[in-house]
Each structure stands twice: as C-alpha cells, then as structure tokens.
Design a protein around this motif. Sequence first.
Motif, PDB file in Angstrom:
ATOM      1  N   SER A  78       7.800  43.626  -5.129  1.00 21.98           N
ATOM      2  CA  SER A  78       8.373  44.930  -5.475  1.00 21.98           C
ATOM      3  C   SER A  78       9.504  45.311  -4.527  1.00 21.98           C
ATOM      4  N   GLU A  79       9.417  44.863  -3.277  1.00 22.71           N
ATOM      5  CA  GLU A  79      10.474  45.155  -2.309  1.00 22.71           C
ATOM      6  C   GLU A  79      11.781  44.487  -2.712  1.00 22.71           C
ATOM      7  N   ARG A  81      12.623  43.714  -5.832  1.00 21.78           N
ATOM      8  CA  ARG A  81      13.119  44.411  -7.021  1.00 21.78           C
ATOM      9  C   ARG A  81      13.818  45.714  -6.630  1.00 21.78           C
ATOM     10  N   THR A  82      13.271  46.409  -5.631  1.00 20.45           N
ATOM     11  CA  THR A  82      13.934  47.625  -5.147  1.00 20.45           C
ATOM     12  C   THR A  82      15.273  47.280  -4.498  1.00 20.45           C
ATOM     13  N   ALA A  83      15.300  46.193  -3.731  1.00 23.40           N
ATOM     14  CA  ALA A  83      16.548  45.756  -3.109  1.00 23.40           C
ATOM     15  C   ALA A  83      17.585  45.382  -4.168  1.00 23.40           C
ATOM     16  N   THR A  84      17.135  44.755  -5.251  1.00 22.32           N
ATOM     17  CA  THR A  84      18.041  44.405  -6.346  1.00 22.32           C
ATOM     18  C   THR A  84      18.609  45.658  -6.998  1.00 22.32           C
ATOM     19  N   LEU A  85      17.748  46.648  -7.229  1.00 20.82           N
ATOM     20  CA  LEU A  85      18.208  47.903  -7.815  1.00 20.82           C
ATOM     21  C   LEU A  85      19.208  48.596  -6.894  1.00 20.82           C
ATOM     22  N   ASN A  86      18.935  48.605  -5.594  1.00 17.59           N
ATOM     23  CA  ASN A  86      19.872  49.201  -4.636  1.00 17.59           C
ATOM     24  C   ASN A  86      21.223  48.492  -4.681  1.00 17.59           C
ATOM     25  N   PRO A 169      16.083  57.148   1.517  1.00 16.35           N
ATOM     26  CA  PRO A 169      16.648  55.974   0.820  1.00 16.35           C
ATOM     27  C   PRO A 169      17.888  56.305   0.003  1.00 16.35           C
ATOM     28  N   SER A 170      17.860  57.395  -0.751  1.00 15.11           N
ATOM     29  CA  SER A 170      19.039  57.765  -1.536  1.00 15.11           C
ATOM     30  C   SER A 170      20.203  58.140  -0.631  1.00 15.11           C
ATOM     31  N   VAL A 256      15.571  50.485   3.798  1.00 13.27           N
ATOM     32  CA  VAL A 256      16.396  50.468   2.585  1.00 13.27           C
ATOM     33  C   VAL A 256      17.225  49.192   2.634  1.00 13.27           C
ATOM     34  N   TYR A 262      17.523  41.666   2.462  1.00 14.40           N
ATOM     35  CA  TYR A 262      16.167  41.184   2.160  1.00 14.40           C
ATOM     36  C   TYR A 262      16.047  39.710   2.509  1.00 14.40           C
TER      37      TYR A 262
END
Length: 308
Positions: A78-79, A81-86, A169-170, A256, A262
């Motif tokens: 999941s980390e 996937r969050t990095a990819t979204l960022n 994070p945002s 973040v 990552y």
Amino acid sequence: MATQTAEASTQKPVKRGRNKDGSGIMPYILVLPTILLILVIAVYPMLDSLRISILDNPFIGSPAVVGLANYTRVLGDSEFRTATLNTVIFTVVSVALETFFGLLVALLINKTFPGRGLVRAAILVPWAFPTVVSAQMWFLMYNDQTGIITFILQGLHLLKPGDTLIGSPSGVIIAALITDVWKTTPFMALLILAGLQVIPAELYEASGVDGSTRWQSFWSITLPLLKSPLIIALMFRTLDAFRVFDLFYVFGKRSVQSMSTYANYFMFGGTAADFTPGVAAAVNVFLCGIIISIIYVLLMGDTLKQVD
C-alpha cells in the motif's frame, strides 16, 4: 559515336566501398564510440537491474531466482501505491502549471524590448540550481520557526500557529509543486521560446491585415505551429517530473514518498532482503518512463503527419 560519348560522360562514376545511398560505412564508424558508451553507461545498468530484480538476495554467493515475486511484493504494498499516486499527482499538476506559466513567459520574452537578453538570462537562474539545493532553500522558507512562507500563511490564517506547510502529506505535495514550478518553469519557457522564434513573422503580418485579433492569431497561428516543440518540451518535463526524488526526499522524508524515494529507501535504508524489491520498484519507474516516452513519440508522429 558522339552521342555515345556524351552519354558515357554524363554517367556518374561508381565509387567503391559505398552503400546504395552513397553513405558508406564511415558514419557508422564515427558513431560507434558513442554507441559503445551508451551501451556501457545506460543499457548494461538497465539490463543488470532487470537481472537483480528477479533474484532473492544478490549479496549472497548463489542467489535464488524468484521471478516476479519482488514485483508482486512491491505492487501489493500500500505504501508503494500511495507513492505512485503522489508521483502521478505531482507529475500532472507540475507539468500543467509549468507549461502554462512557461508559455506566458516565452510569449513575453519573445517580444522586442530593452534589456531582453538580460531578462532571458536572468529567468534561467532558478533552473541552474541543482534540485536538491533548491529544495533545501525552500525547506528553510517552509520552516516553522524561520520560514517566511510559513509566517505569511499563518498571517493569512491559512495555517494555524505552530503548523507548517510540510506538516501534512498534502502540504508536502503542495510544497514540492511550488518549488518545482519555481525551478522548472524557465526550462519550459526556454524550449517554448525556441519554437516561437521559428514561426515566420509574415504570418502574423498577414493575419493582422486580414483583421485578426491577437487572440485569434494565437489560436490560429501560434498554437498550431507550436505543437511539435510543445510536445517535445512536455515529454522532457514529464519524464523528469515522474522520476522526482530530491523534493520528496527533502520535504517528505520517509512519511510522504514518490516512487523514486520509495525505491531508494528500500534499496539503501532497509535490510539486505529489501534491496531487490527496491530494485523492482526502480524498474517500475523505468518502465513507466518508457510508456510515457512511447505515448509522446506517437503524438509527435501524428503531429508531423498533420503538418505534412
């Protein structure tokens, strides 16, 4: 007899050692050192990274081949996937803003005015700074104690007392966007300016004679003729933004992350067993870059066909 002599004199002599197109092998010999250099410093590391990414632990004597297990581990994290979204959010927003502001700056400095050369040189100063240096400069301005940006945002009641922009994070993504737009907009402006300067001025003169406004000239002349240089600028900038590392490394630390940070943390901040998943994450960044390049090349090909 005279006719035969004249025909023979008009025939071009056949030169040995040349291909059908007359180029010979000399061009290939001249580019051979460059090709060898690219193979050594680019192709070999890529192929070796692919090899390492399918191993269990490359630091032991006989590492086991685990196939796509490292990729499955990374894609299931999941980390990551969050990095990819960022990374995707940062890439899309930063490239859009830099293209918009870069186009405005390019249109401005394309005009003739006193000191134009000095202005063109001055706007490149932010781009000349290494990204990590720019990130550290802006990090001080985002600081909760001495940061001028934090002071302004708190004065406007956009931040609570004691909060900082990089405290969430945002906020880290917004801070990275602001810094990147400040640094890289001159690069986009420079590439777009190169495209503007090859547009013939006669087209604008003819458009003015026909009664077109500046806005109509922009949409009917500038933008269509600027399409190819703009696609090239977008390709370079998108690839550079997608592999963003320095800004997230400085602002986000490990909380973040982008895809590149990552991969870095896994390869060099984890255990020996985390190294190959980190390499797999880096390969994912590389594969995404190839897909982005192919998309832009196809767009460029369609644009050239339309021009022809």
